[in-house]
Design a protein around this motif. Structure first.
Motif, PDB file in Angstrom:
ATOM      1  N   TYR A 347      46.706 -30.152 -32.616  1.00  0.00           N
ATOM      2  CA  TYR A 347      47.946 -30.617 -32.012  1.00  0.00           C
ATOM      3  C   TYR A 347      48.510 -31.743 -32.884  1.00  0.00           C
ATOM      4  CZ  TYR A 347      46.395 -28.075 -27.862  1.00  0.00           C
ATOM      5  OH  TYR A 347      45.980 -27.096 -26.998  1.00  0.00           O
ATOM      6  N   THR A 348      49.826 -31.724 -33.085  1.00  0.00           N
ATOM      7  CA  THR A 348      50.442 -32.571 -34.105  1.00  0.00           C
ATOM      8  C   THR A 348      51.452 -33.536 -33.503  1.00  0.00           C
ATOM      9  OG1 THR A 348      50.186 -30.780 -35.698  1.00  0.00           O
ATOM     10  CG2 THR A 348      51.724 -32.529 -36.270  1.00  0.00           C
ATOM     11  N   LEU A 349      51.326 -34.813 -33.897  1.00  0.00           N
ATOM     12  CA  LEU A 349      52.212 -35.885 -33.450  1.00  0.00           C
ATOM     13  C   LEU A 349      52.936 -36.452 -34.666  1.00  0.00           C
ATOM     14  CD1 LEU A 349      52.747 -37.918 -30.914  1.00  0.00           C
ATOM     15  CD2 LEU A 349      51.176 -39.410 -32.162  1.00  0.00           C
ATOM     16  N   VAL A 350      54.231 -36.701 -34.528  1.00  0.00           N
ATOM     17  CA  VAL A 350      55.017 -37.311 -35.599  1.00  0.00           C
ATOM     18  C   VAL A 350      55.297 -38.763 -35.241  1.00  0.00           C
ATOM     19  CG1 VAL A 350      57.181 -37.255 -36.905  1.00  0.00           C
ATOM     20  CG2 VAL A 350      56.085 -35.106 -36.211  1.00  0.00           C
ATOM     21  N   GLY A 351      54.859 -39.676 -36.093  1.00  0.00           N
ATOM     22  CA  GLY A 351      55.191 -41.082 -35.929  1.00  0.00           C
ATOM     23  C   GLY A 351      56.350 -41.439 -36.836  1.00  0.00           C
ATOM     24  N   SER A 352      57.421 -41.973 -36.265  1.00  0.00           N
ATOM     25  CA  SER A 352      58.621 -42.283 -37.034  1.00  0.00           C
ATOM     26  C   SER A 352      58.823 -43.787 -37.073  1.00  0.00           C
ATOM     27  CB  SER A 352      59.845 -41.593 -36.410  1.00  0.00           C
ATOM     28  OG  SER A 352      60.978 -41.746 -37.230  1.00  0.00           O
ATOM     29  N   TRP A 353      58.854 -44.332 -38.284  1.00  0.00           N
ATOM     30  CA  TRP A 353      58.824 -45.780 -38.492  1.00  0.00           C
ATOM     31  C   TRP A 353      60.216 -46.384 -38.597  1.00  0.00           C
ATOM     32  CZ3 TRP A 353      54.412 -48.651 -38.385  1.00  0.00           C
ATOM     33  CH2 TRP A 353      53.200 -47.958 -38.462  1.00  0.00           C
ATOM     34  N   VAL A 354      60.307 -47.616 -38.116  1.00  0.00           N
ATOM     35  CA  VAL A 354      61.501 -48.435 -38.268  1.00  0.00           C
ATOM     36  C   VAL A 354      61.069 -49.738 -38.932  1.00  0.00           C
ATOM     37  CG1 VAL A 354      63.315 -49.714 -37.070  1.00  0.00           C
ATOM     38  CG2 VAL A 354      62.638 -47.463 -36.247  1.00  0.00           C
ATOM     39  N   VAL A 355      61.767 -50.139 -39.978  1.00  0.00           N
ATOM     40  CA  VAL A 355      61.521 -51.435 -40.614  1.00  0.00           C
ATOM     41  C   VAL A 355      62.801 -52.246 -40.511  1.00  0.00           C
ATOM     42  CG1 VAL A 355      60.987 -52.648 -42.754  1.00  0.00           C
ATOM     43  CG2 VAL A 355      59.755 -50.557 -42.169  1.00  0.00           C
ATOM     44  N   GLY A 356      62.697 -53.442 -39.909  1.00  0.00           N
ATOM     45  CA  GLY A 356      63.913 -54.163 -39.574  1.00  0.00           C
ATOM     46  C   GLY A 356      64.663 -53.336 -38.544  1.00  0.00           C
ATOM     47  N   ASP A 357      65.814 -52.843 -38.922  1.00  0.00           N
ATOM     48  CA  ASP A 357      66.590 -51.979 -38.031  1.00  0.00           C
ATOM     49  C   ASP A 357      66.866 -50.619 -38.669  1.00  0.00           C
ATOM     50  OD1 ASP A 357      67.035 -53.912 -35.850  1.00  0.00           O
ATOM     51  OD2 ASP A 357      68.241 -54.999 -37.316  1.00  0.00           O
ATOM     52  N   VAL A 358      66.037 -50.241 -39.648  1.00  0.00           N
ATOM     53  CA  VAL A 358      66.314 -49.046 -40.454  1.00  0.00           C
ATOM     54  C   VAL A 358      65.179 -48.036 -40.338  1.00  0.00           C
ATOM     55  CG1 VAL A 358      66.769 -48.217 -42.790  1.00  0.00           C
ATOM     56  CG2 VAL A 358      67.621 -50.460 -42.094  1.00  0.00           C
ATOM     57  N   PRO A 359      65.484 -46.757 -40.034  1.00  0.00           N
ATOM     58  CA  PRO A 359      64.441 -45.722 -40.104  1.00  0.00           C
ATOM     59  C   PRO A 359      63.861 -45.678 -41.508  1.00  0.00           C
ATOM     60  CG  PRO A 359      66.394 -44.882 -38.988  1.00  0.00           C
ATOM     61  CD  PRO A 359      66.777 -46.206 -39.582  1.00  0.00           C
ATOM     62  N   ALA A 360      62.509 -45.632 -41.602  1.00  0.00           N
ATOM     63  CA  ALA A 360      61.882 -45.856 -42.902  1.00  0.00           C
ATOM     64  C   ALA A 360      60.862 -44.802 -43.296  1.00  0.00           C
ATOM     65  CB  ALA A 360      61.211 -47.230 -42.923  1.00  0.00           C
ATOM     66  N   GLY A 361      60.605 -43.803 -42.462  1.00  0.00           N
ATOM     67  CA  GLY A 361      59.636 -42.794 -42.856  1.00  0.00           C
ATOM     68  C   GLY A 361      58.834 -42.274 -41.686  1.00  0.00           C
ATOM     69  N   ILE A 362      57.986 -41.289 -41.984  1.00  0.00           N
ATOM     70  CA  ILE A 362      57.163 -40.686 -40.939  1.00  0.00           C
ATOM     71  C   ILE A 362      55.700 -40.592 -41.388  1.00  0.00           C
ATOM     72  CG2 ILE A 362      59.024 -39.361 -39.861  1.00  0.00           C
ATOM     73  CD1 ILE A 362      58.010 -36.885 -41.370  1.00  0.00           C
ATOM     74  N   GLY A 363      54.823 -40.500 -40.397  1.00  0.00           N
ATOM     75  CA  GLY A 363      53.410 -40.231 -40.616  1.00  0.00           C
ATOM     76  C   GLY A 363      52.960 -39.211 -39.589  1.00  0.00           C
ATOM     77  N   ILE A 364      52.027 -38.356 -39.966  1.00  0.00           N
ATOM     78  CA  ILE A 364      51.593 -37.252 -39.117  1.00  0.00           C
ATOM     79  C   ILE A 364      50.155 -37.481 -38.669  1.00  0.00           C
ATOM     80  CG2 ILE A 364      51.373 -34.749 -38.921  1.00  0.00           C
ATOM     81  CD1 ILE A 364      54.217 -35.715 -39.592  1.00  0.00           C
TER      82      ILE A 364
END
Length: 385
Positions: A347-364
């Motif tokens: 089962y797969t979860l996507v973590g979506s990052w914010v740095v400051g106020d900007v979307p910055a990437g994902i980790g699985i």
């Protein structure tokens, strides 16, 4: 969105350890798992993940502005009354924040569904911002991935940019609980990013932070701690003797106290109340009867749970999945069940990052269970097409 098997790099353990990633294997099992990667299209990343991340971040900031002006809402989130003013003033004064992570259930089509916001002490930052990017570069160089392969991953440069908004002085202390290899890996990575921004930093274990007669936090040499990144959750600080001194200490805390609102799962019912039907939100309510069985098609979560602890999940067909844990001393919410996508047996979860106020990437993250835990595997990702 697809899961693609690939050969591991020869000697990958030494390679990632050189990046400060000492916890790549847990209990003899892969935590970092490069035997496969997840592949996304550019449209999936920009439309289904990046855009909702930006919108949800703005919704969370709006929610903080509403909550701090209401003692009823602050109390409803189990924030102790003694800290209402501190949380409120941290927001009103515009105390700067650094980073956060949304966890999504995302199947590669249709809207990503927000499961929770990790906005105070999120980890998996080193593996997302550094280790998987190095994997991509080396796999391209080896010819195992096409030259045009990319990642949604500007975490490192965005962190350097965010640290650049802080003054170069005074010294920036970074703290974590002594003995946690994962937490130390996170804070050491952040220290490196701060160093790239020209900021001098020092590490201190949370347990070694002292208080001088003037009510100022100090290090083991008695030097005042004027700025402190603390990988230690506000809900714990509120209940510790440490916490009583925060407001009068003069220390700048990162993350600021208002992050206690966004990292609290009690915010999820409020977001649903204020944005009912939003495509990236799941129905959520404050649990009126946490001692009763979880209804079919719902998930029970404590306000302050982390890494899947104390989660009870009941599928629409009645199957119960649960994890034990220490988070039993706060209220609970009920959130509508949204199944994670399944690739093979994972089962797969996507973590979506914010740095400051900007979307910055994902980790699985990947797990054999519907509940993502601290032992769940971290896999790299690729953006193609």
């Amino acid at each position: 969105m697809q899961r693609v098997e690939i050969a591991e790099r020869p000697g990958w353990q030494a390679t990632v350890e050189a990046e400060g990633f000492a916890f790549h294997t847990i209990g003899g099992e892969h935590y970092w798992d490069e035997r496969a990667y997840y592949q996304f299209t550019e449209a999936q990343v920009t439309g289904d993940l990046e855009a909702p991340t930006r919108e949800l971040h703005e919704m969370c900031l709006d929610a903080v502005a509403r909550v701090v002006d209401s003692e009823a809402l602050l109390a409803g989130l189990a924030i102790p009354p003694a800290f209402f003013d501190m949380v409120r003033s941290s927001w009103k004064q515009g105390q700067p924040h650094l980073y956060g992570r949304f966890d999504f259930a995302y199947h590669g089509n249709g809207p990503a569904k927000l499961l929770e916001a990790n906005y105070d002490t999120p980890t998996s930052l080193l593996e997302a911002g550094s280790v998987q990017l190095l994997w991509l570069e080396q796999q391209i160089a080896r010819g195992a991935l096409p030259a045009q392969a990319n990642q949604f991953n500007t975490l490192a440069e965005d962190l350097v940019r965010a640290f650049g908004t802080f003054p170069a002085t005074p010294v920036f202390y970074f703290s974590a609980i002594a003995g946690s290899v994962e937490d130390r890996g996170t804070t050491d990575f952040l220290r490196r990013m701060a160093g790239h921004a020209g900021i001098e930093s020092r590490h201190i274990d949370v347990q070694d932070i002292g208080l001088n007669p003037a009510g100022q936090f100090v290090d083991l040499q008695g030097r005042r701690i004027e700025r402190l990144f603390k990988l230690h959750a506000w809900e714990h600080i509120f209940l510790e003797p440490f916490g009583q001194a925060v407001a009068g200490s003069g220390t700048q805390f990162v993350e600021p106290a208002w992050k206690a609102i966004v990292s609290n799962k009690g915010l999820l019912p409020l977001l649903w109340q204020w944005h009912t039907g939003h495509p990236n939100l799941l129905p959520a309510v404050f649990d009126p009867a946490p001692s009763q069985a979880v209804p079919n098609g719902w998930v029970r979560k404590p306000f302050f749970s982390r890494e899947g602890a104390n989660i009870e999940l009941r599928t629409p067909s009645g199957e119960l999945v649960m994890e034990e844990g220490p988070y039993t001393d706060a209220p609970y919410i009920l959130q509508a069940f949204s199944p994670l996508p399944r690739f093979g047996g994972s089962y797969t979860l996507v973590g979506s990052w914010v740095v400051g106020d900007v979307p910055a990437g994902i980790g699985i993250r990947e797990d054999d269970s519907l509940i993502t835990k601290d032992t769940s595997r971290f896999l790299p990702h690729v953006v193609l097409g």
